[in-house]
Design an enzyme around this catalytic site. Structure first.
Site, mmCIF file in Angstrom:
data_model
loop_
_atom_site.group_PDB
_atom_site.id
_atom_site.type_symbol
_atom_site.label_atom_id
_atom_site.label_comp_id
_atom_site.label_asym_id
_atom_site.label_seq_id
_atom_site.Cartn_x
_atom_site.Cartn_y
_atom_site.Cartn_z
ATOM 1 N N ASP A 111 -4.552 33.970 26.999
ATOM 2 C CA ASP A 111 -5.307 35.003 26.274
ATOM 3 C C ASP A 111 -4.397 35.698 25.261
ATOM 4 O O ASP A 111 -3.185 35.756 25.444
ATOM 5 C CB ASP A 111 -5.852 36.024 27.291
ATOM 6 C CG ASP A 111 -6.929 36.908 26.696
ATOM 7 O OD1 ASP A 111 -7.439 36.593 25.601
ATOM 8 O OD2 ASP A 111 -7.257 37.932 27.316
ATOM 9 N N ASN A 118 -17.459 30.805 25.464
ATOM 10 C CA ASN A 118 -16.800 30.762 24.149
ATOM 11 C C ASN A 118 -17.687 30.203 23.025
ATOM 12 O O ASN A 118 -17.348 30.326 21.850
ATOM 13 C CB ASN A 118 -15.487 29.964 24.207
ATOM 14 C CG ASN A 118 -14.357 30.716 24.879
ATOM 15 O OD1 ASN A 118 -13.437 30.120 25.442
ATOM 16 N ND2 ASN A 118 -14.398 32.039 24.847
HETATM 17 C C1 FPP Z 1 -7.877 33.230 24.117
HETATM 18 O O1 FPP Z 1 -7.456 34.032 23.048
HETATM 19 C C2 FPP Z 1 -7.653 31.810 23.851
HETATM 20 C C3 FPP Z 1 -8.625 30.869 23.731
HETATM 21 C C4 FPP Z 1 -10.058 31.201 23.869
HETATM 22 C C5 FPP Z 1 -8.357 29.463 23.423
HETATM 23 C C6 FPP Z 1 -7.061 28.889 23.913
HETATM 24 C C7 FPP Z 1 -6.867 27.592 23.227
HETATM 25 C C8 FPP Z 1 -5.713 27.097 22.721
HETATM 26 C C9 FPP Z 1 -4.388 27.742 22.878
HETATM 27 C C10 FPP Z 1 -5.737 25.824 21.929
HETATM 28 C C11 FPP Z 1 -6.227 24.558 22.602
HETATM 29 C C12 FPP Z 1 -5.689 24.300 23.951
HETATM 30 C C13 FPP Z 1 -5.084 23.162 24.422
HETATM 31 C C14 FPP Z 1 -4.884 23.077 25.898
HETATM 32 C C15 FPP Z 1 -4.577 22.067 23.599
HETATM 33 P P1 FPP Z 1 -8.493 34.994 22.325
HETATM 34 O O2 FPP Z 1 -8.947 34.318 21.095
HETATM 35 O O3 FPP Z 1 -9.570 35.402 23.265
HETATM 36 O O4 FPP Z 1 -7.541 36.210 21.983
HETATM 37 P P2 FPP Z 1 -7.919 37.757 21.860
HETATM 38 O O5 FPP Z 1 -8.392 38.194 23.233
HETATM 39 O O6 FPP Z 1 -6.621 38.392 21.481
HETATM 40 O O7 FPP Z 1 -8.976 37.863 20.818
#
Ligand code: FPP
Length: 263
Positions: free
Chosen positions: A37, A85
């Protein structure tokens, strides 16, 4: 053995080496699950579009996957895309899917050279054909590897998983044996895998966000303020060390009682 593999990859005299030497490799968590996150916040702090946070998050994925395999972790599960998501803007979703495909294509050799078996948990059938094809390729090419199992949770929801398990159970007909916890867990996406011992969440949020709801019943939870794109081997080793300092009681008592009548 795991210490040696890890040290071969860590600069001599670095703080990570000192951390690695503190770890008891006979008491590693068998399964580590991570809620990645803070990608959006990482980007916002740099006045960049949110997708740049996801792009930077891939470097953290690469580092944590190889570090975990080298350390000797049996199962690593990363929460990459939840059933919720889909509410995000279409451009962000398509970038996430593109990053995932690119990661799989570019990292396949790393997965193979580290003997890592790749697996997807979640409703993968709802993903687009090109993503499914890349996932299938990754799973097929690594299927005979015998080292760490690397699960990516994609289009995953803990409640959805339990509903899917019940559906499969019902479809399988009247069970010959009564259903108990062990038998029910064989219908989950993680059938045959150990439950997570350690759940890591980055960016300081104190939530489980519908992740592995059944499986984390007894997991130790470690939350760090570090945002996912900044998470590296060093943070992983700190989480493992913190886990090793916890006392796991599974609802029991702190230590074995003195036997009645003992002098
Ligand atoms: C949460 O941050 C992260 C995600 C919803 C996606 C995670 C995905 C990756 C790192 C890329 C693909 C993964 C792999 C395994 C290759 P957020 O966007 O919710 O952050 P925020 O809470 O700060 O808005």
């Amino acid at each position: 053995m795991s210490l040696e593999k890890l040290l071969a990859w860590i600069p001599t005299g670095s703080p990570d080496e000192a951390l690695a030497r503190e770890i008891d490799f006979d008491r590693l968590p068998s399964h580590i699950a991570i809620i990645m996150d803070g990608n959006g916040r990482w980007a916002a702090r740099r006045r960049l579009p949110r997708v740049e946070g996801h792009r930077a998050g891939i470097d953290a994925v690469r580092d944590v996957v190889e570090s975990s395999a080298r350390a000797g972790i049996d199962v690593l599960t990363l929460y990459a895309f939840s059933v919720e998501n889909w509410k995000r803007p279409a451009g962000e979703i398509s970038t996430l899917m593109a990053l995932l495909k690119r990661y799989l294509r570019l990292e396949l050799n790393t997965l193979l050279s580290n003997n890592i078996r790749f697996h997807v948990i979640g409703r993968a059938e709802d993903l687009s054909a090109d993503v499914r094809q890349e996932l299938q390729r990754g799973m097929a090419k690594t299927a005979s590897n015998t080292g760490m199992l690397f699960n990516i949770a994609l289009n995953y929801g803990g409640r959805t998983e339990i509903v899917d398990a019940v559906r499969r159970l019902v479809q399988s007909g009247v069970p010959a044996e009564p259903i108990d916890e062990a038998r029910f867990s064989q219908f989950l996406y993680t059938a045959g895998q150990p439950d997570p011992d350690l759940l890591i969440r980055t960016s300081g949020e104190m939530r489980v966000s519908n992740f592995l709801l059944w499986q984390i019943a007894y997991a130790e939870i470690w939350v760090t303020d570090t945002l996912w794109p900044d998470f590296r081997r060093h943070d992983l080793l700190e989480a493992i060390l913190a886990y090793q300092k916890r006392e796991r009681r599974y609802g029991g008592i702190t230590s074995a009682p003195v036997a009645l009548g003992a002098k």
